[in-house]
Design a protein around this motif. Structure first.
Motif, short mmCIF file in Angstrom:
data_model
loop_
_atom_site.label_atom_id
_atom_site.label_comp_id
_atom_site.label_asym_id
_atom_site.label_seq_id
_atom_site.Cartn_x
_atom_site.Cartn_y
_atom_site.Cartn_z
N SER A 1 32.30 41.58 41.62
CA SER A 1 31.78 41.75 40.26
C SER A 1 31.30 43.17 39.98
O SER A 1 30.86 43.45 38.86
N ALA B 1 30.34 47.13 50.02
CA ALA B 1 31.05 45.86 49.83
C ALA B 1 32.44 45.97 50.42
O ALA B 1 33.02 47.06 50.49
N LEU C 1 26.65 32.80 47.24
CA LEU C 1 27.85 32.35 46.55
C LEU C 1 28.16 30.88 46.77
O LEU C 1 29.04 30.33 46.11
N SER D 1 26.46 37.06 53.59
CA SER D 1 27.02 37.46 52.30
C SER D 1 27.46 36.27 51.47
O SER D 1 27.57 36.36 50.24
N ASN E 1 28.99 41.69 51.34
CA ASN E 1 28.17 42.65 50.60
C ASN E 1 27.00 43.10 51.45
O ASN E 1 26.49 42.35 52.29
N THR F 1 34.20 37.01 38.56
CA THR F 1 34.70 38.32 38.98
C THR F 1 34.78 39.27 37.80
O THR F 1 34.84 38.84 36.64
N ASN G 1 26.88 40.50 43.73
CA ASN G 1 28.16 40.45 44.44
C ASN G 1 29.00 41.68 44.08
O ASN G 1 29.89 41.62 43.22
N ARG G 2 28.71 42.80 44.72
CA ARG G 2 29.43 44.04 44.46
C ARG G 2 30.93 43.92 44.71
O ARG G 2 31.74 44.54 44.05
#
Length: 544
Positions: A296, A269, A198, A194, A285, A394, A292-293
């Motif tokens: 965001s 998520a 990022l 996950s 996630n 975010t 990115n549930r």
């Protein structure tokens, strides 16, 4: 499935000779309740007026097929199936797009020629770089047989895609980012899927991390017309090569990744953070690549939002936990709202209304709050809707003032236009049980522009009591066997007539607050409950 967003309330259909008139997309004011849920039952019965169901069903079906990679099916819903299939395939493959998130939003417009235009948001996860987000519109036309087709044109894929211009993906070669957890353990070795999308965002100016761009080019010359989207940042020479230490805990992150396996392959998520300072311990996630549930996403939080609603009522002295607030099967506020499986609890106390997630009881108290008061409490005490600086991009929530009594009723149960995500709801839970909002953080040194007030001790005590009772005697009983004193709130939010409900669960134990959403999970307790149970079973102690 695409990420969930909710359109605005419907206008009534306007008759127009010879052509079926289509009004605005109806707002989905969804049932938000923990525990078991009777599939197909929303919080109110729909009337006969509203949008043309055939047109809107076709629009949603096209977007769903495209998002799920069912390109022949998506193309078959258009006026030019062969061309549509080729373009959709080359667009997603050529730009290395994973599973798109495609969400109809806003109010559709009807042109004089009968064409219906449905706006939508596209979130295109580009492998290893990030998510390209843009707005487009879907034109639909009646096919002469009483049905609807997507009126195919290149511009519906992206407004700038045309016969003379197309897109090209450009990648830059970069060194792998150096990112560690709070104890110095590397998070960049692929063990935490996950986090892979990022890492570049987290590394920021320290260098490393993928960089690239989506460029609009001339089809004939290949020359760049404009840069449509850029990913990654140029390294700061002063810090390039230095590892970035995050607030994450490798053990919690690993447990979170595994716990999402309990979601049964559904989009889901999870966020876990420290109650005392907002530091994020785990962010996961499913699927791990792409959007990115957790931080965001934009979801109706369902009955987990009743933590905020209860806070607003308790702050005002409008209700006390032992006050009787009847829980009838039905309550009409413009529309007919009802409870899970049309359940009822005659003579219930407010505490029981909370633990059993009674929609009608909460809605019946809407007159105790001014129209904008719920949003003001969310902002003032919980920081929701303020600008957060977490260390990655975010979405920080929205609680607009309701437009009418029906929308106000829906907002009391976390529906209407109330929007949140697991990061927000984990923070809400932490604030409720500690009394103080702490801006969540993934890295150190983030700017904090938030301004909040502490919740009174008496309100915190009442919230903690009701959250605990939800585990011992309410809809979160599945967590009762976990070690430690766990408090929780379940939530189930209806998405649309064509999709199963999203399942939610928030919980706290010790110095940790957790929030989970499972798209199309049907119930909060049934889908998000096992995820939270799996996480808290694997990490029984607070992090150091």
């Amino acid at each position: 499935m695409p990420d969930t967003q909710f359109p605005t309330p419907a206008a009534r259909r306007r008759p127009r000779g010879g052509v079926r008139a289509v009004a605005a997309v109806a707002v989905v004011l969804a049932l938000a309740a923990g525990g078991s849920y009777a599939a197909g039952l929303g919080p109110f019965a729909r009337g006969d007026d509203g949008p043309d169901p055939a047109a809107m069903k076709q629009a949603r079906a096209f977007l769903d097929d495209w998002a799920a990679g069912r390109l022949p099916s998506a193309a078959g819903r258009t006026t030019r199936p062969d061309t549509a299939q080729d373009v959709l395939r080359s667009f997603t493959a050529g730009l290395d797009i994973g599973k798109p998130g495609l969400t109809a939003k806003g109010e559709p417009e009807e042109a004089e020629d009968g064409t219906l235009t449905v706006p939508f948001t596209a979130r295109m996860p580009i492998g290893g770089l990030g998510t390209w987000t843009y707005e487009s519109a879907l034109p639909l036309r009646e096919d002469g047989d009483g049905g609807w087709k997507v009126d195919w044109r290149l511009s519906l894929v992206h407004p700038r895609l045309s016969g003379t211009e197309k897109f090209r993906l450009v990648r830059e070669e970069t060194t792998p980012p150096k990112v560690t957890d709070r104890h110095g353990t590397s998070l960049a070795d692929g063990s935490y899927p996950s986090l892979t999308p990022l890492l570049g965002r987290i590394a920021g100016g320290s260098g490393g991390g993928p960089r690239g761009a989506v460029e609009l080019i001339d089809r004939t010359t290949g020359e760049t017309v404009r840069t449509e989207a850029s990913f990654g940042e140029e390294p700061d020479p002063a810090t390039a090569g230095e590892p970035v230490r995050t607030t994450l805990d490798a053990d919690w992150q690993s447990a979170a990744e595994k716990a999402l396996g309990e979601a049964g392959g559904k989009n889901a998520a999870l966020v876990a953070l420290r109650v005392d300072n907002g530091e994020i311990l785990a962010l996961a996630n499913s699927p791990a690549t792409g959007f990115n549930r957790a931080a965001s996403g934009t979801y109706a939080p369902g009955s987990t939002w009743k933590i905020v609603t209860s806070s607003a009522l308790l702050l005002k002295g409008a209700v006390r936990p032992d006050d009787v607030v009847d829980c009838p099967k039905y309550l009409t506020v413009g529309k007919e709202f009802h409870n899970v499986e049309t359940s009822e609890h005659p003579g219930a106390t407010f505490r029981k209304d909370f633990t059993e997630s009674c929609n009608t009881a909460f809605i019946s108290l809407r007159g105790k709050l001014d129209d904008g008061e719920l949003g003001e409490v969310a902002r003032t005490y919980f920081g929701v809707g303020q600008e957060w600086h977490v260390g990655i991009p975010t979405y920080d929530g929205s609680v607009p003032a309701p437009k009418d009594e029906t929308e106000k009723a829906a907002s009391m149960i976390g529906q209407g236009r109330v929007q949140a995500n697991p990061l927000i709801m984990a923070s809400v839970t932490a604030t409720a049980v500690s009394g103080e909002f702490h801006q969540p953080s993934l890295t150190a040194g983030n700017e904090d522009r938030t301004r909040t007030e502490p919740l009174p001790d008496g309100v915190v005590t009442q919230l903690r009591d009701m959250l605990r009772a939800t585990v011992t005697d309410g809809t979160a009983r599945s967590l009762a066997g976990l070690p430690g004193e766990v408090g929780a709130k379940t939530g189930t939010a209806e998405v649309s007539d064509d999709q199963d409900n999203n399942g939610w669960l928030v919980a706290h134990r010790g110095n940790v607050a957790v929030a989970v959403v499972v798209e199309e999970g049907v119930t909060g307790g049934g889908s998000a409950g096992p995820v939270v149970h799996g996480l808290l079973s694997a990490v029984p102690d607070d992090p150091a």
